[in-house]
Design a protein around this motif. Structure first.
Motif, mmCIF file in Angstrom:
data_model
loop_
_atom_site.group_PDB
_atom_site.id
_atom_site.type_symbol
_atom_site.label_atom_id
_atom_site.label_comp_id
_atom_site.label_asym_id
_atom_site.label_seq_id
_atom_site.Cartn_x
_atom_site.Cartn_y
_atom_site.Cartn_z
ATOM 1 N N ILE A 49 0.839 -1.201 0.000
ATOM 2 C CA ILE A 49 0.000 0.000 0.000
ATOM 3 C C ILE A 49 0.875 1.251 0.000
ATOM 4 C CG2 ILE A 49 -1.655 1.352 1.350
ATOM 5 C CD1 ILE A 49 -2.835 -1.319 2.320
ATOM 6 N N GLY A 50 1.878 1.275 0.868
ATOM 7 C CA GLY A 50 2.779 2.423 0.921
ATOM 8 C C GLY A 50 3.522 2.635 -0.379
ATOM 9 N N ALA A 51 4.026 1.532 -0.960
ATOM 10 C CA ALA A 51 4.764 1.632 -2.218
ATOM 11 C C ALA A 51 3.852 2.077 -3.363
ATOM 12 C CB ALA A 51 5.406 0.285 -2.551
ATOM 13 N N PHE A 52 2.623 1.562 -3.383
ATOM 14 C CA PHE A 52 1.676 1.915 -4.442
ATOM 15 C C PHE A 52 1.340 3.406 -4.396
ATOM 16 C CE2 PHE A 52 -2.710 2.560 -5.859
ATOM 17 C CZ PHE A 52 -2.650 2.048 -7.145
ATOM 18 N N LEU A 53 1.050 3.905 -3.202
ATOM 19 C CA LEU A 53 0.706 5.321 -3.070
ATOM 20 C C LEU A 53 1.884 6.216 -3.436
ATOM 21 C CD1 LEU A 53 -1.389 5.239 0.243
ATOM 22 C CD2 LEU A 53 -2.231 5.370 -2.118
ATOM 23 N N GLU A 55 4.404 5.418 -5.565
ATOM 24 C CA GLU A 55 4.624 5.356 -7.016
ATOM 25 C C GLU A 55 3.555 6.142 -7.764
ATOM 26 O OE1 GLU A 55 5.358 1.671 -8.891
ATOM 27 O OE2 GLU A 55 6.951 1.037 -7.522
ATOM 28 N N GLN A 56 2.327 6.123 -7.255
ATOM 29 C CA GLN A 56 1.256 6.862 -7.914
ATOM 30 C C GLN A 56 1.457 8.373 -7.825
ATOM 31 O OE1 GLN A 56 -1.614 5.608 -9.689
ATOM 32 N NE2 GLN A 56 -0.208 3.868 -9.668
ATOM 33 N N SER A 57 2.209 8.812 -6.814
ATOM 34 C CA SER A 57 2.451 10.245 -6.648
ATOM 35 C C SER A 57 3.565 10.773 -7.551
ATOM 36 C CB SER A 57 2.811 10.552 -5.188
ATOM 37 O OG SER A 57 4.081 10.005 -4.858
ATOM 38 N N LEU A 58 4.286 9.865 -8.217
ATOM 39 C CA LEU A 58 5.409 10.263 -9.063
ATOM 40 C C LEU A 58 4.929 10.625 -10.457
ATOM 41 C CD1 LEU A 58 7.979 7.476 -8.062
ATOM 42 C CD2 LEU A 58 7.889 9.822 -7.188
ATOM 43 N N ALA A 59 5.621 11.577 -11.066
ATOM 44 C CA ALA A 59 5.295 11.944 -12.448
ATOM 45 C C ALA A 59 5.687 10.833 -13.405
ATOM 46 C CB ALA A 59 6.013 13.247 -12.820
#
Length: 328
Positions: A49-53, A55-59
């Motif tokens: 969950i932490g990694a997904f959130l 990675e989703q915040s990266l351009a």
């Protein structure tokens, strides 16, 4: 082929090592936590969950920060497994619930928790497969020592792993030292052997049980994180852990409640778990028989230590029994 087999045995065994080390720490306080499989599952999905959130915040994946890519999943995994440990401690230490039932319920809850949030992340990622891949984060976790390939087979066997492998080994050695060579370890073992006597000697039984359970849960949760980010290359799929959590508990018995012995035991269990892949022309039924080997070895060890009646190879005398101070 032998070098590759040893490498895969180590990688396969590290989740078991972390799970068994965490369970040994917990059991030394007298708490039998059969929720380790669920805690490992929660530790894995919390990191995902932490990694997904993140990675989703990266351009773009190229903008990933290696430190944050490791720290965020690691922190989330520690937090998730710590909360699971606190739930178990509150139920068994404060409320004095049955430890076997509580542990099994925690395993069921942990697997359901992981599958629910895992399925939710898969839908959010709009994946065509029933899984989610966190390749960028996994690459940060799987970084190895740069000089490993320059040392030939020696480097491949001893230096070709990620930092979590060496962290697991250090934790096991440190746990062994603390349990056997420090006052804290002496008090913890006293609580597991005879909490009434420890209480009479001024040792805070509840504090040691809480601390051991929470620390053990955090260590076990790291096993789930390692499985996803390193062994599975960042791919989460529901029910993908198999029976590794139960193998970790079996390893506790094999290691006769000694974290340092768990290091070699985890490599052995990892090798037994994959040895069928290196035997040609095995039928499916024979492969399943070979997968039973770690459990068969555990049963044999349990029979041997029971026959020897050696006190140092026995579980804590008060293991699995709730402590009622009023009955002291």
């Amino acid at each position: 082929m032998l070098v590759t087999f040893i490498q895969r045995a180590v990688v396969q065994g590290i989740p078991l090592l972390l799970g068994s080390t965490g369970e040994i720490i917990t059991e030394k306080s007298g708490n039998l936590n059969l929720g380790i499989p669920g805690i490992m599952y929660v530790g894995g999905i919390s990191g995902v969950i932490g990694a997904f959130l993140y990675e989703q915040s990266l351009a773009s994946p190229a903008a990933i920060n290696p430190f944050l890519a490791v720290f965020i999943p690691l922190f989330c995994s520690i937090l998730g497994s710590l909360l699971m440990g606190l739930i178990y401690a509150v139920l068994t230490v404060t409320l004095r619930a049955n430890q076997n039932v509580t542990g099994l319920a925690l395993t069921t809850f942990g697997v359901g928790f992981g599958n629910f949030f895992g399925g939710s992340l898969i839908k959010l990622a709009k994946s065509d497969m029933p899984s989610i891949s966190l390749t960028a984060t996994s690459n940060c976790f799987r970084q190895t020592l740069p000089f490993a390939n320059d040392l030939g087979w020696f480097g491949k066997i001893f230096f070709s792993y990620s930092f979590l492998v060496y962290t697991a080994i250090i934790i096991a050695l440190l746990a062994s030292y603390v349990l056997n060579r420090t006052r804290i370890g002496l008090h913890l073992r006293a609580v597991g052997e005879n909490p009434a006597t420890a209480d009479a000697a001024g040792i805070n039984v509840s504090l040691y049980k809480y601390a051991a359970t929470c620390v053990g849960s955090v260590v076990a949760g790291l096993g789930g994180l390692y499985y996803v980010m390193d062994y599975a290359s960042g791919v989460w799929s529901n029910n993908g852990f198999g029976d590794r959590g139960w193998l970790a508990i079996a390893l506790v018995i094999f290691a006769v409640w000694r974290p340092n012995v768990s290091i070699l035991g985890s490599i052995l269990f990892g090798g037994l778990f994959i040895v069928h892949n290196y035997i040609p022309n095995l039928s499916v039924s024979m492969q399943e028989i070979f997968k039973m080997l770690p459990y068969v070895v555990t049963i044999i060890v349990l029979v041997v230590i029971s026959m020897r009646e050696s006190r140092e190879n026995q579980p804590p005398a008060h293991l699995g029994v709730s402590y009622f101070r009023e009955e002291r």
